[in-house]
Design a protein around this motif. Sequence first.
Motif, PDB file in Angstrom:
ATOM      1  N   CYS A 274       0.628  -1.289   0.191  1.00  0.00           N
ATOM      2  CA  CYS A 274       0.139   0.031   0.021  1.00  0.00           C
ATOM      3  C   CYS A 274       0.829   1.339  -0.005  1.00  0.00           C
ATOM      4  CB  CYS A 274      -0.912   0.101   1.071  1.00  0.00           C
ATOM      5  SG  CYS A 274      -1.899   1.449   1.472  1.00  0.00           S
ATOM      6  N   PRO A 275       0.732   1.981  -0.882  1.00  0.00           N
ATOM      7  CA  PRO A 275       1.331   3.191  -1.068  1.00  0.00           C
ATOM      8  C   PRO A 275       1.052   4.207   0.096  1.00  0.00           C
ATOM      9  CG  PRO A 275       0.541   2.941  -3.132  1.00  0.00           C
ATOM     10  CD  PRO A 275      -0.040   2.099  -2.106  1.00  0.00           C
ATOM     11  N   ARG A 276       0.046   4.298   0.624  1.00  0.00           N
ATOM     12  CA  ARG A 276      -0.407   5.049   1.649  1.00  0.00           C
ATOM     13  C   ARG A 276       0.561   4.513   3.384  1.00  0.00           C
ATOM     14  NH1 ARG A 276      -4.951   5.343  -1.502  1.00  0.00           N
ATOM     15  NH2 ARG A 276      -5.474   7.317  -1.781  1.00  0.00           N
ATOM     16  N   CYS A 277       0.264   3.430   3.652  1.00  0.00           N
ATOM     17  CA  CYS A 277       0.734   2.912   4.865  1.00  0.00           C
ATOM     18  C   CYS A 277       1.921   1.827   4.860  1.00  0.00           C
ATOM     19  CB  CYS A 277      -0.555   2.268   5.432  1.00  0.00           C
ATOM     20  SG  CYS A 277      -1.155   0.766   4.878  1.00  0.00           S
ATOM     21  N   ASP A 278       2.017   1.468   3.757  1.00  0.00           N
ATOM     22  CA  ASP A 278       3.295   0.583   3.467  1.00  0.00           C
ATOM     23  C   ASP A 278       3.024  -0.652   3.960  1.00  0.00           C
ATOM     24  OD1 ASP A 278       4.786   2.877   2.784  1.00  0.00           O
ATOM     25  OD2 ASP A 278       5.323   2.950   4.760  1.00  0.00           O
ATOM     26  N   SER A 279       1.663  -0.969   4.096  1.00  0.00           N
ATOM     27  CA  SER A 279       1.539  -2.399   4.540  1.00  0.00           C
ATOM     28  C   SER A 279       1.483  -3.561   3.409  1.00  0.00           C
ATOM     29  CB  SER A 279       0.071  -2.640   5.302  1.00  0.00           C
ATOM     30  OG  SER A 279      -1.153  -2.155   4.302  1.00  0.00           O
ATOM     31  N   VAL A 280       1.465  -4.509   3.408  1.00  0.00           N
ATOM     32  CA  VAL A 280       1.538  -5.820   2.208  1.00  0.00           C
ATOM     33  C   VAL A 280       0.120  -6.433   2.369  1.00  0.00           C
ATOM     34  CG1 VAL A 280       2.896  -7.428   1.264  1.00  0.00           C
ATOM     35  CG2 VAL A 280       4.140  -5.347   2.247  1.00  0.00           C
ATOM     36  N   PHE A 281      -0.407  -6.669   1.129  1.00  0.00           N
ATOM     37  CA  PHE A 281      -1.522  -7.361   1.266  1.00  0.00           C
ATOM     38  C   PHE A 281      -1.871  -8.272  -0.030  1.00  0.00           C
ATOM     39  CE2 PHE A 281      -2.700  -3.548  -0.298  1.00  0.00           C
ATOM     40  CZ  PHE A 281      -3.318  -3.598  -1.682  1.00  0.00           C
TER      41      PHE A 281
END
Length: 246
Positions: free
Chosen positions: A219-226
């Motif tokens: 995610c470019p906003r929160c850097d989390s991976v999904f």
Amino acid sequence: MTDWDRMYDCQGDTERVPRLLDQVEREDDAEAWCELRHRLVLEDDWVFPASFAALPRLVRLAGTRGRARELAGAIVRRAGCDHGCEDLLAGCAETISALDGLLDRYLRTRPSDYLPAFRALLGARGQYHWAAVLDDFADDFYPVDCPHCGGETTIAIGGYGRCSAVRDWDLGDVDRRELRPASPEELTGTGRWMYATASRDGEQVLAEGVAHLFGRAECPRCDSVFSIAEEYALANLPSSGDYPSV
């Protein structure tokens, strides 16, 4: 014996479809096939009782008539929509199984219409969501919401790139992050079957696209991976039907 008095088509007609089926069985008439498709799969989106009633006869023709195979595939691909014909669909189990085998053999010939037949086979296997949305990965975009921060993320898979980004009306795609494709060993379920089938048939662009679609995005906003496929499927499942997990 089919009770055609109950089997209406897109125009509410119960007599025209069986007559058209008789006609295309006698001769491969292009105009009759065109009308038949319109009556059984309206705007490539909606199916009707007559669609499922016609399916056994279409599948019997599908081994030698390309139009029959294509129309039967279009019907099963849309079988997950809100048609109210679940009892008729359940009664077509043997017919759909026969279509499954026919489509799989057809894909092995590496036909020019590979993707439509591939999507039809997904429909025959009850994978209505992917049958409806899968494209050729030439220039595909999948909008998803990040499961961690809820922000909308655009997933690009194709000539434009293989990345996640925030899409801005004026600035274009902002903060692109490369996708993390799944390896063949990591794929499971539907993704594994899709990848293996496309690879078997020499469809490398499709196979690589599936590996990215069933891979992971940052995610470019929160850097989390999904998981891309999980989030996209959850947000876009058809309105009814039995949907196996990704």
